[in-house]
Design a protein around this motif. Structure first.
Motif, PDB file in Angstrom:
ATOM      1  N   GLU A 187     -45.144  49.449 -60.170  1.00  0.00           N
ATOM      2  CA  GLU A 187     -44.348  48.702 -59.202  1.00  0.00           C
ATOM      3  C   GLU A 187     -44.921  47.296 -59.056  1.00  0.00           C
ATOM      4  O   GLU A 187     -44.205  46.327 -58.928  1.00  0.00           O
ATOM      5  CB  GLU A 187     -44.381  49.430 -57.855  1.00  0.00           C
ATOM      6  CG  GLU A 187     -43.515  48.783 -56.796  1.00  0.00           C
ATOM      7  CD  GLU A 187     -43.651  49.466 -55.446  1.00  0.00           C
ATOM      8  OE1 GLU A 187     -43.141  48.897 -54.476  1.00  0.00           O
ATOM      9  OE2 GLU A 187     -44.266  50.549 -55.365  1.00  0.00           O
ATOM     10  N   TRP A 188     -46.245  47.203 -59.110  1.00  0.00           N
ATOM     11  CA  TRP A 188     -46.925  45.925 -58.946  1.00  0.00           C
ATOM     12  C   TRP A 188     -48.203  45.909 -59.778  1.00  0.00           C
ATOM     13  O   TRP A 188     -48.683  46.949 -60.213  1.00  0.00           O
ATOM     14  CB  TRP A 188     -47.265  45.662 -57.478  1.00  0.00           C
ATOM     15  CG  TRP A 188     -48.056  46.765 -56.836  1.00  0.00           C
ATOM     16  CD1 TRP A 188     -47.556  47.847 -56.175  1.00  0.00           C
ATOM     17  CD2 TRP A 188     -49.481  46.935 -56.829  1.00  0.00           C
ATOM     18  NE1 TRP A 188     -48.580  48.670 -55.762  1.00  0.00           N
ATOM     19  CE2 TRP A 188     -49.770  48.131 -56.144  1.00  0.00           C
ATOM     20  CE3 TRP A 188     -50.525  46.190 -57.330  1.00  0.00           C
ATOM     21  CZ2 TRP A 188     -51.066  48.593 -55.958  1.00  0.00           C
ATOM     22  CZ3 TRP A 188     -51.829  46.637 -57.145  1.00  0.00           C
ATOM     23  CH2 TRP A 188     -52.087  47.834 -56.463  1.00  0.00           C
ATOM     24  N   ASN A 229     -52.036  43.353 -60.305  1.00  0.00           N
ATOM     25  CA  ASN A 229     -52.863  42.245 -59.843  1.00  0.00           C
ATOM     26  C   ASN A 229     -53.049  41.300 -61.025  1.00  0.00           C
ATOM     27  O   ASN A 229     -52.925  41.710 -62.169  1.00  0.00           O
ATOM     28  CB  ASN A 229     -54.245  42.731 -59.379  1.00  0.00           C
ATOM     29  CG  ASN A 229     -54.167  43.545 -58.109  1.00  0.00           C
ATOM     30  OD1 ASN A 229     -54.126  44.762 -58.146  1.00  0.00           O
ATOM     31  ND2 ASN A 229     -54.129  42.877 -56.986  1.00  0.00           N
ATOM     32  N   GLU A 272     -53.417  38.634 -54.248  1.00  0.00           N
ATOM     33  CA  GLU A 272     -52.117  39.235 -53.896  1.00  0.00           C
ATOM     34  C   GLU A 272     -51.629  40.226 -54.956  1.00  0.00           C
ATOM     35  O   GLU A 272     -52.106  40.234 -56.086  1.00  0.00           O
ATOM     36  CB  GLU A 272     -51.077  38.137 -53.679  1.00  0.00           C
ATOM     37  CG  GLU A 272     -50.708  37.388 -54.950  1.00  0.00           C
ATOM     38  CD  GLU A 272     -49.823  36.181 -54.695  1.00  0.00           C
ATOM     39  OE1 GLU A 272     -48.613  36.386 -54.512  1.00  0.00           O
ATOM     40  OE2 GLU A 272     -50.354  35.064 -54.689  1.00  0.00           O
ATOM     41  N   LYS A 273     -50.664  41.046 -54.564  1.00  0.00           N
ATOM     42  CA  LYS A 273     -50.000  41.959 -55.496  1.00  0.00           C
ATOM     43  C   LYS A 273     -48.777  41.244 -56.039  1.00  0.00           C
ATOM     44  O   LYS A 273     -48.059  40.568 -55.298  1.00  0.00           O
ATOM     45  CB  LYS A 273     -49.557  43.231 -54.773  1.00  0.00           C
ATOM     46  CG  LYS A 273     -50.702  44.101 -54.338  1.00  0.00           C
ATOM     47  CD  LYS A 273     -50.188  45.331 -53.604  1.00  0.00           C
ATOM     48  CE  LYS A 273     -51.346  46.211 -53.164  1.00  0.00           C
ATOM     49  NZ  LYS A 273     -50.890  47.368 -52.401  1.00  0.00           N
ATOM     50  N   PHE A 274     -48.518  41.405 -57.332  1.00  0.00           N
ATOM     51  CA  PHE A 274     -47.365  40.809 -57.980  1.00  0.00           C
ATOM     52  C   PHE A 274     -46.405  41.929 -58.348  1.00  0.00           C
ATOM     53  O   PHE A 274     -46.750  42.823 -59.117  1.00  0.00           O
ATOM     54  CB  PHE A 274     -47.793  40.023 -59.222  1.00  0.00           C
ATOM     55  CG  PHE A 274     -48.637  38.830 -58.888  1.00  0.00           C
ATOM     56  CD1 PHE A 274     -48.052  37.590 -58.686  1.00  0.00           C
ATOM     57  CD2 PHE A 274     -50.013  38.947 -58.738  1.00  0.00           C
ATOM     58  CE1 PHE A 274     -48.828  36.485 -58.354  1.00  0.00           C
ATOM     59  CE2 PHE A 274     -50.794  37.851 -58.404  1.00  0.00           C
ATOM     60  CZ  PHE A 274     -50.197  36.615 -58.212  1.00  0.00           C
ATOM     61  N   TYR A 275     -45.202  41.884 -57.764  1.00  0.00           N
ATOM     62  CA  TYR A 275     -44.212  42.936 -57.969  1.00  0.00           C
ATOM     63  C   TYR A 275     -43.352  42.612 -59.189  1.00  0.00           C
ATOM     64  O   TYR A 275     -42.750  41.546 -59.262  1.00  0.00           O
ATOM     65  CB  TYR A 275     -43.357  43.115 -56.706  1.00  0.00           C
ATOM     66  CG  TYR A 275     -44.171  43.711 -55.593  1.00  0.00           C
ATOM     67  CD1 TYR A 275     -44.237  45.091 -55.425  1.00  0.00           C
ATOM     68  CD2 TYR A 275     -44.936  42.912 -54.748  1.00  0.00           C
ATOM     69  CE1 TYR A 275     -45.017  45.658 -54.428  1.00  0.00           C
ATOM     70  CE2 TYR A 275     -45.729  43.462 -53.752  1.00  0.00           C
ATOM     71  CZ  TYR A 275     -45.763  44.834 -53.597  1.00  0.00           C
ATOM     72  OH  TYR A 275     -46.554  45.396 -52.624  1.00  0.00           O
ATOM     73  N   ILE A 276     -43.312  43.538 -60.123  1.00  0.00           N
ATOM     74  CA  ILE A 276     -42.583  43.337 -61.371  1.00  0.00           C
ATOM     75  C   ILE A 276     -41.086  43.435 -61.106  1.00  0.00           C
ATOM     76  O   ILE A 276     -40.615  44.390 -60.498  1.00  0.00           O
ATOM     77  CB  ILE A 276     -43.024  44.367 -62.423  1.00  0.00           C
ATOM     78  CG1 ILE A 276     -44.506  44.170 -62.754  1.00  0.00           C
ATOM     79  CG2 ILE A 276     -42.161  44.267 -63.685  1.00  0.00           C
ATOM     80  CD1 ILE A 276     -45.119  45.238 -63.629  1.00  0.00           C
ATOM     81  N   GLU A 277     -40.350  42.416 -61.566  1.00  0.00           N
ATOM     82  CA  GLU A 277     -38.903  42.392 -61.356  1.00  0.00           C
ATOM     83  C   GLU A 277     -38.144  42.796 -62.620  1.00  0.00           C
ATOM     84  O   GLU A 277     -37.297  43.668 -62.588  1.00  0.00           O
ATOM     85  CB  GLU A 277     -38.473  40.991 -60.909  1.00  0.00           C
ATOM     86  CG  GLU A 277     -37.030  40.931 -60.488  1.00  0.00           C
ATOM     87  CD  GLU A 277     -36.716  39.642 -59.754  1.00  0.00           C
ATOM     88  OE1 GLU A 277     -36.113  39.736 -58.667  1.00  0.00           O
ATOM     89  OE2 GLU A 277     -37.089  38.559 -60.236  1.00  0.00           O
ATOM     90  N   PHE A 337     -41.892  38.262 -62.141  1.00  0.00           N
ATOM     91  CA  PHE A 337     -42.305  38.801 -60.848  1.00  0.00           C
ATOM     92  C   PHE A 337     -41.308  38.397 -59.778  1.00  0.00           C
ATOM     93  O   PHE A 337     -40.753  37.300 -59.813  1.00  0.00           O
ATOM     94  CB  PHE A 337     -43.688  38.273 -60.462  1.00  0.00           C
ATOM     95  CG  PHE A 337     -44.775  38.635 -61.421  1.00  0.00           C
ATOM     96  CD1 PHE A 337     -45.037  39.955 -61.754  1.00  0.00           C
ATOM     97  CD2 PHE A 337     -45.560  37.652 -61.995  1.00  0.00           C
ATOM     98  CE1 PHE A 337     -46.053  40.293 -62.630  1.00  0.00           C
ATOM     99  CE2 PHE A 337     -46.582  37.978 -62.875  1.00  0.00           C
ATOM    100  CZ  PHE A 337     -46.826  39.298 -63.199  1.00  0.00           C
ATOM    101  N   LYS A 338     -41.115  39.269 -58.793  1.00  0.00           N
ATOM    102  CA  LYS A 338     -40.253  38.959 -57.653  1.00  0.00           C
ATOM    103  C   LYS A 338     -40.800  37.730 -56.943  1.00  0.00           C
ATOM    104  O   LYS A 338     -41.992  37.623 -56.684  1.00  0.00           O
ATOM    105  CB  LYS A 338     -40.203  40.132 -56.678  1.00  0.00           C
ATOM    106  CG  LYS A 338     -39.442  41.311 -57.214  1.00  0.00           C
ATOM    107  CD  LYS A 338     -39.410  42.490 -56.262  1.00  0.00           C
ATOM    108  CE  LYS A 338     -38.687  43.642 -56.937  1.00  0.00           C
ATOM    109  NZ  LYS A 338     -39.067  44.941 -56.478  1.00  0.00           N
TER     110      LYS A 338
END
Length: 166
Positions: A35-36, A38, A44-49, A62-63
């Motif tokens: 889902e995310w 580093n 921060e966490k990077f959320y995969i889009e 990334f979102k």
């Protein structure tokens, strides 16, 4: 906490914030399970889009990062996951990060040194062990030469053949 490298960001791609990534996993589809991630050097966490698989690399975005100017800072950085996102590996399969740092002993219990790196050489991996004099010993990772890996004890057992350790 030990982080696991799953990819390296090679470059940006296009103007809309996509990144060109090389997978460091044996299983490229791994990114779909995350889902995310580093990024090395960022808290921060990077959320995969979005993810697109190509012949030699992966494109992902990334979102919240929609422009090349927002993602250029990530070029050359490693993508990391923590222990909560690790996959359960099949028996006799290990994470490189778990092997590096282990003490290496012969079957006769002679100390050889520490595993400092692992390189891929054809179908097998080769463990690089450094002894107390900083000399490198190369051991192919096959059952014949590495009969045991004892993670709980922090060591590997090596069964060298003549000339392997000089």
């Amino acid at each position: 906490m030990k982080m696991l490298k799953v990819g390296k960001i090679l470059n940006t791609h296009g103007l809309k914030g996509e990144l060109k990534v090389i997978s460091l996993s044996d299983y490229d589809e791994r990114f779909e399970e995350l889902e995310w991630i580093n990024i090395d050097g960022y808290s921060e966490k990077f959320y995969i889009e979005k993810i697109k698989y190509r012949h030699k690399d992966i494109l992902l975005s990334f979102k919240g990062y929609n422009h090349i100017n927002e993602v250029e800072q990530f070029k050359g950085k490693y993508m990391l996951i923590d222990h909560t996102q690790r996959r359960n590996l099949p028996e006799d399969t290990y994470y490189i990060s778990d092997i590096i740092g282990l003490d290496a002993f012969t079957v006769a219990n002679e100390y050889l040194g520490k595993v400092v790196d692992i390189i891929k050489a054809g179908p097998n991996e080769v463990y690089i062990i450094k002894d107390e004099n900083n000399k490198e010993i190369l051991i192919p990772f096959v059952n014949e030469f590495v009969p045991e890996i004892l993670l709980e004890e922090g060591k590997i057992i090596v069964k060298p053949i003549e000339g392997m350790i000089e």
